[in-house]
Write a protein that holds these residues in place. Sequence first.
Motif, PDB file in Angstrom:
ATOM      1  N   GLU A   1       0.803  -1.223   0.000  1.00  0.00           N
ATOM      2  CA  GLU A   1       0.000   0.000   0.000  1.00  0.00           C
ATOM      3  C   GLU A   1       0.841   1.280   0.000  1.00  0.00           C
ATOM      4  O   GLU A   1       0.480   2.263  -0.630  1.00  0.00           O
ATOM      5  CB  GLU A   1      -0.929   0.004   1.232  1.00  0.00           C
ATOM      6  CG  GLU A   1      -1.996  -1.075   1.202  1.00  0.00           C
ATOM      7  CD  GLU A   1      -3.018  -0.851   0.097  1.00  0.00           C
ATOM      8  OE1 GLU A   1      -3.330   0.320  -0.191  1.00  0.00           O
ATOM      9  OE2 GLU A   1      -3.500  -1.844  -0.470  1.00  0.00           O
ATOM     10  N   PHE A   2       1.950   1.272   0.749  1.00  0.00           N
ATOM     11  CA  PHE A   2       2.726   2.515   0.920  1.00  0.00           C
ATOM     12  C   PHE A   2       4.189   2.357   0.511  1.00  0.00           C
ATOM     13  O   PHE A   2       5.021   3.202   0.828  1.00  0.00           O
ATOM     14  CB  PHE A   2       2.648   2.982   2.371  1.00  0.00           C
ATOM     15  CG  PHE A   2       1.264   3.380   2.812  1.00  0.00           C
ATOM     16  CD1 PHE A   2       0.757   4.636   2.515  1.00  0.00           C
ATOM     17  CD2 PHE A   2       0.451   2.486   3.504  1.00  0.00           C
ATOM     18  CE1 PHE A   2      -0.520   5.010   2.921  1.00  0.00           C
ATOM     19  CE2 PHE A   2      -0.827   2.839   3.910  1.00  0.00           C
ATOM     20  CZ  PHE A   2      -1.313   4.107   3.610  1.00  0.00           C
ATOM     21  N   ASN A   3       4.513   1.221  -0.150  1.00  0.00           N
ATOM     22  CA  ASN A   3       5.884   0.962  -0.627  1.00  0.00           C
ATOM     23  C   ASN A   3       6.903   0.846   0.496  1.00  0.00           C
ATOM     24  O   ASN A   3       8.070   1.188   0.316  1.00  0.00           O
ATOM     25  CB  ASN A   3       6.339   2.033  -1.617  1.00  0.00           C
ATOM     26  CG  ASN A   3       5.768   1.800  -3.001  1.00  0.00           C
ATOM     27  OD1 ASN A   3       4.975   0.879  -3.185  1.00  0.00           O
ATOM     28  ND2 ASN A   3       6.135   2.609  -3.948  1.00  0.00           N
ATOM     29  N   GLY A   4       6.491   0.364   1.659  1.00  0.00           N
ATOM     30  CA  GLY A   4       7.461   0.048   2.698  1.00  0.00           C
ATOM     31  C   GLY A   4       7.289   0.844   3.976  1.00  0.00           C
ATOM     32  O   GLY A   4       6.513   1.805   4.035  1.00  0.00           O
ATOM     33  N   VAL A   5       8.033   0.408   5.005  1.00  0.00           N
ATOM     34  CA  VAL A   5       7.966   1.065   6.313  1.00  0.00           C
ATOM     35  C   VAL A   5       9.345   1.455   6.828  1.00  0.00           C
ATOM     36  O   VAL A   5       9.461   2.065   7.883  1.00  0.00           O
ATOM     37  CB  VAL A   5       7.283   0.145   7.356  1.00  0.00           C
ATOM     38  CG1 VAL A   5       5.830  -0.088   6.995  1.00  0.00           C
ATOM     39  CG2 VAL A   5       8.031  -1.181   7.500  1.00  0.00           C
TER      40      VAL A   5
ATOM     41  N   THR B   1      10.560   8.745  -6.942  1.00  0.00           N
ATOM     42  CA  THR B   1       9.239   8.134  -7.136  1.00  0.00           C
ATOM     43  C   THR B   1       9.267   7.122  -8.275  1.00  0.00           C
ATOM     44  O   THR B   1       8.499   6.154  -8.279  1.00  0.00           O
ATOM     45  CB  THR B   1       8.196   9.237  -7.430  1.00  0.00           C
ATOM     46  OG1 THR B   1       8.213  10.180  -6.358  1.00  0.00           O
ATOM     47  CG2 THR B   1       6.798   8.647  -7.534  1.00  0.00           C
ATOM     48  N   GLU B   2      10.171   7.312  -9.234  1.00  0.00           N
ATOM     49  CA  GLU B   2      10.268   6.385 -10.361  1.00  0.00           C
ATOM     50  C   GLU B   2      10.953   5.072  -9.988  1.00  0.00           C
ATOM     51  O   GLU B   2      10.945   4.122 -10.776  1.00  0.00           O
ATOM     52  CB  GLU B   2      11.029   7.057 -11.509  1.00  0.00           C
ATOM     53  CG  GLU B   2      10.236   8.196 -12.160  1.00  0.00           C
ATOM     54  CD  GLU B   2      11.052   8.973 -13.179  1.00  0.00           C
ATOM     55  OE1 GLU B   2      12.268   8.659 -13.306  1.00  0.00           O
ATOM     56  OE2 GLU B   2      10.492   9.865 -13.830  1.00  0.00           O
ATOM     57  N   VAL B   3      11.526   5.005  -8.792  1.00  0.00           N
ATOM     58  CA  VAL B   3      12.144   3.757  -8.320  1.00  0.00           C
ATOM     59  C   VAL B   3      11.059   2.912  -7.660  1.00  0.00           C
ATOM     60  O   VAL B   3      10.491   3.317  -6.637  1.00  0.00           O
ATOM     61  CB  VAL B   3      13.280   4.050  -7.316  1.00  0.00           C
ATOM     62  CG1 VAL B   3      13.900   2.740  -6.825  1.00  0.00           C
ATOM     63  CG2 VAL B   3      14.343   4.943  -7.952  1.00  0.00           C
TER      64      VAL B   3
END
Length: 802
Positions: free
Chosen positions: A459-463, A495-497
Motif C-alpha cells: 500500500e505505501f511501498n514500505g515502512v 518516485t520512479e524507483v
Amino acid sequence: MSKIFSFGFWNSIARVILRNRLTIIAIIIGITIFLASQWQNMRFSYTEANLLPDDDKFNMVYNDFLDKFGEEGNLIVIAVNDSTLFTPEKFTAWNTLTKKLSSYSEVDHVISLGNLKKLQKFNKPKRFEMVPLINEKKWDSAQVAAYQDELFNKLPFYENLVYSSNSNTVQTALYINEDIVNSKERKTFVIEELKPLIEKFEKDNNINVYVSGMPYIRTLNSQNIIDEIGLFIGGALLVTSLIFFFFFRSFRATLISMITVLIGVMWAFGVIGLLHYEITVLTALIPPLIIVIGIPNCIFLINKYQQEIKNHGNQAKSLQRVISKVGNATLLTNVTTASGFATFILTDSKLLKEFGIVASINIIAIFILSLVIIPVIYSYMRLPKDKHLKHLNKKWIGGFVDWIENMVRHRRITIYISSVILLALSIIGIYSIKISGSLLEDMPQNAGFFKDIEFFEEEFNGVMPLEILIDTKRPKGALKLSTLKKMESLETAITEVPELSAPLSVVRLAKYSKQAYYNGNPKYYQLPTSQEQNFIAPYLKGISSEGGNLLNSYVDSTGRYARMTTFMKDIGTDEMERIEENLWPQINKIFPPERFEISMTGKALIFQKGTTYLVKNLVVSLSLAIVLIAMLMAWMFRSFRMILISLIPNLLPLLVTAGMMGFLGVPIKPSTILVFSIAFGISVDDTIHFLAKYRQELKANDWKIKRSVYAALKETGVSMFYTSIVLFFGFSVFMISSFGGTVALGGLVSATLLFAMLSNLLLLPSLLLSLEKSIANKETLKEPAMQIIPDEEEDDINITDK
C-alpha cells in the motif's frame, strides 16, 4: 608454555582436584552465586544492531542527521483497508481510538483522520493557519461521505501520509516520544497498551487493522528473541540429553552432564550481566551453544572414565587418568573452538566483538567445569555397573568404524575423486552466493507483524525510512525556490524507483501553501512561481505554531539543512547498491557537489552497509582463525607438512558449506557469517585428536604408517562419531527458531560439522597413507612441543579431601 601441557603438570592438576573436592565444590558454588547475582544487569537490546564501527563514515553521517532532526525511527503506523470505516459508527470509533492514543505520555503526537488539519488563508491580518479539518460532532452518512471526498480528492498533501494513492487505505501515524523509543518503556507501551487497544478495536468493530513501523517491529522482534532463549536452552538440553543417554544408557552419566552444562549456562548469563552487555540475536545463542559444545567434553571425560573402570576397576586411578590423559586433548580442542569465536573480537563491529568475548570466555569456562565437576561427582559415587559399560562394545559403532577403515584401505581413489567433485561443485555454488542487508529477512515470516509489513509494502511501498540529508551550505538555503525545485526534481527521480515510496519533504508544505493561497483548490497543489512566492510570503510569516512544527520536521532551525524521507521495501544489499548506483548520478546532476552536499542515511541503509562491512571482515576473521590454529598445530607437531595436511580436511567442509549456500539461495548476512569461524574452530578438534593419536601410534609401532593410521582410526573414530552426532543434532536445535538467520546458522553449522567428521575420518587418513614417504619419518614428525595424549605412566592418587 610446554610445561602447562606436560604429563607431569596434568598429574599435579589431577592431584589438586581429587584431594580438594569440597573446596572446589564450594568455589564453584560461590562463583555461580556471584554470577547469578549479575543477571540483574542483563538487558535486552531495544535498538537495531549497528554493525559498523563508531568511526565509520556512514555512522558519522547518521549521527549527524540525528543531531539535526532527532530520532528517525519513531513512527508507528496503524492502517485500515475497509470501506465500512467510512460509516458513521465505525468512523466515530476510529476517531475515538485516535484520541485514546493521543492521551498516552509515550506518544509525542498523532496524525489521523480525527485530528487532521488543513492550511487555510486569512486576510486580516495576512496569514496561514492550520485549522481542524473536522470538528467534534455527531456524524451522519452524508457528513462522512463529504469528509471522505475532501480527503481523497482535495488534499493531495496527505497522499501516502494519511491515505494510500493505490487504494482507499487510510492510516494513523503515531510518533513515539524520542526519549523512550530506544528504551524498555517502548516495549511496555507496545505490548501492554497498544496491542490490546488495537485488538479490542478489531473485535468491537469487525475491522482488520494493520500495524507496523520500526518501533513496533523492533519490539515484537525482540520479544521473540526473549521467548526463544528458553526454547533454545530447553531444546538443546532435551536433544543432547537424549543422544547422550542413547550412547551411554546411563541416567547417572546423563544427569551429571546436564548439571555441568546447566552451570555453564548460568555462568554464560552471568558473564553477559557482569560485562553489562545487551541480549541481542547473537548473544542469545551463547547459552545453548555452551550446552552443545559442553556435552562433547562430558562425552570424552565420561567415556574415558568408563573405559578405565572396565580395564582395571580402580576408581582413584580411573579418575586420575581422566584428568591427566583427557585434560590435555580437551583443553586443546576447547582452545581451538574458542579461537574460532575469539577472532570476532578483532573486528570493529561492537555486536560481533561482544559475541566473540562472551562466547570464547564461556567455552573455556565450560571446559574447566567439565574437567572439575565430572571427576569430583564420580568420586562420591559407586563404580559403574556392567550395564553402564555395555555401550563400549556396541557392534553398530564397530561396524561404522570398520566401514571407515575399509574405505580408507581400499577406496582412497574414490575418496579423492569425491572430494575433487565436491570442491568443483562448491566453487560453482560460491559464485552464486548473494549478500543480504535486509533488516526484515531474518524476522519470523509467519508472525502477524511480518504479514502487516507486507501489507504496508503493497500500500505505501514500505515502512523502513531512507533519509536524504541536503546541505545547502548557506542559511535559509533550504527554503529558496531554486532549492525547492531541485528537491522536487529529486522527488520525481525517487518516485520512479519501484522499491521506494513517494518522498516527504518541505516541498509538500511549499505546494500546500500555494494551494491554500488559492483557497484550497487542489489544482494549485504545486510549487509557486517566483511571482507567486512574493504574494505568498506575507502569509507564511504569520504561520501558526502547528505549521512551524511541520516545517521543522523537514528543515533545521537555521534553514541550511533539508531532510527528504522516503520509505523502502524490504530489499537486499545488491538491490540497494543498484538503486544507489542509479540515483547518485541524478543527485549530482540536480545538486552540483560544489554547491551542495548530499548524504543518504537511515537505519535500514546503515544495516545494509554494516552487512557489507561484515562480509569484508569475514575473510579477515576466518583467515585469522586459520592462521591462529595453523600456528597452534605447528607448535604442537613442529611440521609444516602436517599443517597443510591437517588444514585440507577442515577447509574442504567450509567450501562445501559455502557452495551449499549458493545453490540453496542462502545469502551471506550477519547471522550466516558466523557459520564459517564457528564450524572451523569446532571441526579442527577432530583433526587434533586424530593426529595426536596417530603420532603416538607411530612411536609405539616403530614408525609403521599403515598400522599407525588404522590404529588411530579405530581409537578415535568412536569418539569423533559420538561428538559429531551430538554437535550435529545440538546445532540442529537452532532450526526450530522462527528467525530465518538462526535457522540457517543451525542448519549450515550442522551440515559443516557432519562433512568435517567424514573429511577427518576419510580424507585425512587417506592423505597420511598416500603421502607416507614424505611425512612419516622422524625428521618430519619431530618430538612434539606438547604431549597431547600422555603415555601409560601415572602416579597413583589417594582421594582424600583436605
